[in-house]
Design an enzyme around this catalytic site. Structure first.
Site, PDB file in Angstrom:
ATOM      1  N   ARG A  52      56.417  59.871  28.190  1.00 28.12           N
ATOM      2  CA  ARG A  52      55.203  61.200  27.737  1.00 28.12           C
ATOM      3  C   ARG A  52      54.700  60.035  26.701  1.00 28.12           C
ATOM      4  O   ARG A  52      53.820  60.411  26.506  1.00 28.12           O
ATOM      5  CB  ARG A  52      56.160  62.099  27.396  1.00 28.12           C
ATOM      6  CG  ARG A  52      55.179  62.956  26.747  1.00 28.12           C
ATOM      7  CD  ARG A  52      54.921  64.770  26.512  1.00 28.12           C
ATOM      8  NE  ARG A  52      56.334  65.277  26.236  1.00 28.12           N
ATOM      9  CZ  ARG A  52      57.180  64.944  25.313  1.00 28.12           C
ATOM     10  NH1 ARG A  52      56.683  63.907  24.121  1.00 28.12           N
ATOM     11  NH2 ARG A  52      58.511  65.659  25.397  1.00 28.12           N
ATOM     12  N   ASP A 177      32.086  57.494  22.492  1.00 33.64           N
ATOM     13  CA  ASP A 177      31.531  58.238  23.846  1.00 33.64           C
ATOM     14  C   ASP A 177      30.775  57.649  25.157  1.00 33.64           C
ATOM     15  O   ASP A 177      29.715  57.916  24.613  1.00 33.64           O
ATOM     16  CB  ASP A 177      31.491  59.424  23.855  1.00 33.64           C
ATOM     17  CG  ASP A 177      32.241  60.565  25.485  1.00 33.64           C
ATOM     18  OD1 ASP A 177      32.153  59.290  26.579  1.00 33.64           O
ATOM     19  OD2 ASP A 177      31.955  61.614  25.821  1.00 33.64           O
TER      20      ASP A 177
HETATM   21  C1  LIG Z   1      30.211  62.100  28.811  1.00 35.41           C
HETATM   22  C2  LIG Z   1      31.726  62.897  29.171  1.00 35.41           C
HETATM   23  N1  LIG Z   1      33.118  63.148  27.911  1.00 35.41           N
HETATM   24  C3  LIG Z   1      34.108  63.517  27.967  1.00 35.41           C
HETATM   25  C4  LIG Z   1      34.128  64.614  29.182  1.00 35.41           C
HETATM   26  C5  LIG Z   1      35.160  65.032  29.929  1.00 35.41           C
HETATM   27  O1  LIG Z   1      36.112  64.105  30.987  1.00 35.41           O
HETATM   28  P1  LIG Z   1      36.989  64.900  31.841  1.00 35.41           P
HETATM   29  O2  LIG Z   1      36.608  65.436  32.656  1.00 35.41           O
HETATM   30  O3  LIG Z   1      37.824  63.273  32.317  1.00 35.41           O
HETATM   31  O4  LIG Z   1      38.282  65.631  31.171  1.00 35.41           O
HETATM   32  C6  LIG Z   1      33.112  64.214  30.457  1.00 35.41           C
HETATM   33  C7  LIG Z   1      33.168  64.647  31.515  1.00 35.41           C
HETATM   34  O5  LIG Z   1      32.419  65.257  32.264  1.00 35.41           O
HETATM   35  C8  LIG Z   1      31.803  63.760  29.755  1.00 35.41           C
HETATM   36  O6  LIG Z   1      30.837  63.834  30.817  1.00 35.41           O
END
Ligand SMILES: Cc1ncc(COP(=O)(O)O)c(C=O)c1O
Length: 383
Positions: A52, A177
């Protein structure tokens, strides 16, 4: 192969050039073990005790993504959401956080509900406007600025370098992100960010058959240790087979992202002046509001994501999606197959997505097929 001299395309194609020292295999074995032997004198010199917290199945994928992002370390998570929320959970109740008004909706929902209840002071800001970021920052109190660029579903662009300079001056960390840009097009750590996050579910894996997330840190510091502790204790840990799949997917990352970006640019230009289209949202278009910043911080393309606002409002948008044959009507992004979705239907109340907006994830099919299919769908929808 020296990872410091070869190009990132080569690193990805060969998963860092790794060869199994015992079997000479070029694809790694899948380590399924959940537990690891303790030394006779009660130590864990091997560095691992329980899967984990950590797992040899993570090693290569974590090292590869860290190398592609030019970071110190990477950490795999069970999903993009697990990776993103680990960053916020490494903060302390009372900390002030700046996040974008336009961002991945599920994370925005989590921030406004769970994170707020837990005590984080979340402030949503127009991140395309550095002046708005400057006035929202509270020196010493703002601990994190979260960026998403280009941001779902309007593809708003944030200037990473300018925002990082402002945030650092106020003593705040910056996390990006970068799911849509990928390290192929943007390297946020080199622009001043402290952390990069990817929904590895999308382009990194690239085949719509895996849910995974990843974080990369610029420094192996105390905050990063807290993030790793969140993973180990809350348990958003990726499985061994999934880690292997992700590494396999990343071998073709550069080919896929470049093809998708080139096709998205052509599709955006084709439909920008279309009689059934109100507007196309894509940072690669010269008149897009974020184009100049995107051209500075994205290299080799503007990504595979765009949105089309149809003439005729919501009904025409939904009818267009109903008539596609090559595009697939589904949510998500970053796979080999092109996807189309009526975004407001997915996000529900409070969405910044206008009702006439179709979100497109461009895959690696022939671009002529994608253009012809969307063309016939628009024509049929407009009767
Ligand atoms: C820009 C972005 N960030 C984060 C996520 C979250 O990812 P996950 O679906 O793998 O949890 C997504 C999912 O669509 C996304 O498009």
């Amino acid at each position: 192969m020296d990872p410091n001299t070869v190009k990132p395309e080569s690193l990805a194609a060969q998963s860092l050039g790794w060869v199994d020292p015992i079997t000479k295999a070029i694809s790694p074995a899948i380590h399924a073990s959940t537990t690891f032997i303790r030394d006779a004198d009660n130590q864990y010199r091997n560095g691992r005790s329980y899967a984990r917290a950590d797992n040899p199945a993570f090693d290569q994928a974590e090292q590869l993504i860290a190398q592609l992002e030019r970071g110190a370390q990477g950490a795999l998570f069970a999903s993009g959401m697990a990776a993103a929320t680990a960053v916020f959970q490494a903060l302390a109740p009372g900390d002030h956080v700046i996040a974008p008004k336009v961002m991945y909706w599920s994370l925005r929902n989590w921030l406004m509900n769970f994170a707020t209840q837990w005590g984080l002071k979340i402030e949503l800001v127009d991140m395309a406007d550095p002046a708005a970021v400057r006035s929202a920052l509270q020196a010493g109190r703002t601990k994190l600025v979260w960026i998403e660029t280009p941001a779902n579903p309007l593809w708003t662009v944030t200037d990473i370098a300018a925002t990082a300079a402002l945030a650092h001056a106020a003593g705040a960390r910056v996390a990006v992100d970068s799911t849509v840009a990928t390290p192929v097009l943007t390297r946020p750590l080199e622009l001043g960010a402290d952390l990069v996050m990817h929904a590895a579910t999308k382009y990194l894996n690239g085949h719509s058959d895996l849910i995974a997330g990843v974080l990369v840190t610029k420094a192996d510091d105390e905050f990063w240790k807290r993030v790793k502790t969140v993973r180990a204790q809350i348990g958003g840990t990726l499985g061994s087979f999934e880690s292997w799949l992700l590494l396999r997917g990343m071998r073709t990352l550069y080919l896929r992202v470049r093809t998708a970006s080139a096709s998205a640019q052509r599709i955006a230009e084709h439909f920008a002046q279309h009689r059934h289209v109100e507007t196309v949202l894509y940072p690669g278009l010269r008149d897009a509001p974020g184009h100049a910043v995107a051209a500075r911080q994205m290299h080799g393309g503007f990504g595979g994501m765009l949105s089309v606002r149809t003439k005729g409002g919501e009904a025409a948008a939904i009818a267009t999606a109903a008539h596609v044959q090559v595009w697939k009507r589904a949510t998500s992004l970053g796979g080999t197959e092109s996807l189309i979705e009526h975004r407001a239907s997915v996000e529900g109340a409070g969405t910044p997505a206008p009702p006439d907006l179709l979100r497109l994830s461009v895959g690696i099919e022939h671009v002529d097929d994608l253009i012809a299919d969307l063309e016939q769908a628009l024509v049929r929808a407009h009767g």
